[in-house]
Design an enzyme around this catalytic site. Structure first.
Site, PDB file in Angstrom:
ATOM      1  N   ASP A  85      63.779  79.503 -24.652  1.00  0.00           N
ATOM      2  CA  ASP A  85      63.083  78.227 -24.629  1.00  0.00           C
ATOM      3  C   ASP A  85      64.162  77.148 -24.555  1.00  0.00           C
ATOM      4  O   ASP A  85      65.341  77.411 -24.814  1.00  0.00           O
ATOM      5  CB  ASP A  85      62.237  78.089 -25.899  1.00  0.00           C
ATOM      6  CG  ASP A  85      61.568  76.737 -25.997  1.00  0.00           C
ATOM      7  OD1 ASP A  85      61.001  76.287 -24.991  1.00  0.00           O
ATOM      8  OD2 ASP A  85      61.632  76.123 -27.080  1.00  0.00           O
ATOM      9  N   ASP A  87      63.628  73.142 -25.428  1.00  0.00           N
ATOM     10  CA  ASP A  87      63.522  72.173 -26.522  1.00  0.00           C
ATOM     11  C   ASP A  87      63.602  72.891 -27.863  1.00  0.00           C
ATOM     12  O   ASP A  87      62.826  73.802 -28.145  1.00  0.00           O
ATOM     13  CB  ASP A  87      62.196  71.411 -26.441  1.00  0.00           C
ATOM     14  CG  ASP A  87      62.131  70.492 -25.232  1.00  0.00           C
ATOM     15  OD1 ASP A  87      63.187  69.975 -24.836  1.00  0.00           O
ATOM     16  OD2 ASP A  87      61.031  70.301 -24.688  1.00  0.00           O
TER      17      ASP A  87
END
Length: 362
Positions: A85, A87
């Site tokens: 991922d 963020d």
């Protein structure tokens, strides 16, 4: 072009079927319940998937036994691919998280494939490539998969008619990916300037050629967009309702959490009384797409993320190993809470713990 198994749609699970305090999740299912026969054109194979339900019977012993990552080398050696991922894992807002460049360089030196998957739909893959470059990270555009791209890829996978249009509630990233895929679209940031002047007998017109409404994170969200999208979904036969993600919060800056794309999607759910097809995490669409594109065995993938209900569930739904990092939205107290039913295989403080054979103590 995707295989037909990847082209299956994502269908929501009713909130009534979930455990108390758990969040809605999504699984793959045929689109037959959402699209008219004229749209389908025989391009989608009907699959008798049962909706995935979070019950005590399908929370596996593996998922219940989360371990702190103590031997990073052992995990690294056990897989071929790491999906990260962005963020809360690679950056927060526009600030790089400490130790990320060195960690990625080390994994590449060991011959690992790196893939970056984000639910943030505000940018296209090309725009995300520029962000990686600005932060000093050498990441190829082909290694980046944003939910904006997933929306366009999904429409391609179902042979969405090129003479139909897509109404976009979202930002530039979705528009750019739709354009690259050759789809007609309307809406986007420009509709953020539109207002509705209500008068007696006023009837709002909408384009009857809209065959899909795509909803993502939108800083220009307004009542005009809600009403226009609602009219398309409710009145255009077979119109698809597609969400890039349902994240409750996002990291626009590193100072605080901000309302996420789920808040925009929720408004349309309320007005249409329809659940969307979700193409971003935790649905398995992007995982199936990646496995198909790169020829990856899912058992040879480790999903690394900071969110339990999107990243970790995404990995678990795909049959991958999962590593939770505590550098984003999830704290150790949230992980250990009795109310949390989503348990990763491992957890650690941040991805730079990979640099130490014996990972740092949380």
């Amino acid at each position: 072009m995707l295989s037909r198994s990847v082209a299956s749609a994502v269908t929501p699970v009713s909130s009534s079927s979930l455990l108390p305090n758990s969040k809605p999740i999504f699984c793959l299912k045929t689109l037959s319940g959402y699209r008219s026969s004229s749209f389908c054109g025989g391009c989608i194979r009907k699959i008798n998937h049962k909706p995935l339900r979070m019950t005590s019977s399908n929370i596996t012993p593996r998922a219940m036994a989360t371990q702190q990552l103590e031997n990073a080398d052992q995990l690294i050696d056990s897989v071929e691919t790491f999906i990260f991922d962005c963020d809360g894992v690679i950056w927060k807002g526009d600030k790089l998280i400490e130790g990320v460049p060195e960690t990625l360089d080390m994994l590449r030196a060991k011959g690992k494939r790196l893939v970056f998957v984000t639910n943030n739909s505000t940018k296209s893959r090309k725009q995300y490539g520029k962000k990686f470059e600005t932060l000093g990270l050498n990441v190829n555009e082909e290694e980046i998969f944003a939910s904006s791209f997933a929306a366009a890829a999904y429409l391609q996978s179902i042979n969405f008619p090129k003479d139909k249009k897509v109404y976009v509630i979202g930002e530039e990233g979705i528009l750019k990916e739709l354009e690259l895929a050759g789809f007609q679209y309307l809406g986007g940031p420009d509709d953020g300037k539109r207002q509705i002047e209500l008068k007696p007998g006023f009837l709002m017109e909408h384009d009857h050629d809209v065959g899909a409404v795509v909803v993502g994170f939108d800083r220009y969200f307004n009542y005009y967009k809600i009403q226009y999208g609602t009219l398309c979904i409710r009145e255009n036969p077979g119109c698809l309702f597609i969400a890039t993600n349902r994240d409750a919060v996002t990291h626009l800056t590193d100072a605080q959490e901000w309302a996420g794309g789920g808040s925009m999607v929720g408004a349309l759910v309320g007005s249409t009384q329809r659940e969307p097809l979700v193409v971003g995490k935790p649905s398995t669409f992007m995982m199936d797409y990646l496995a198909d594109k790169f020829g990856i065995q899912k058992s040879q993938i480790c999903m690394v993320g900071d969110r339990l209900d999107t990243d970790i569930l995404f990995g678990q739904n795909g049959g991958c190993k999962t590593l939770l990092v505590l550098s984003g939205v999830t704290s150790i107290s949230m992980l250990e809470s009795p109310e949390n039913k989503i348990q990763p295989d491992f957890y650690t403080s941040k991805i730079s713990d990979f640099l130490s054979p014996k990972a740092a103590t949380v």
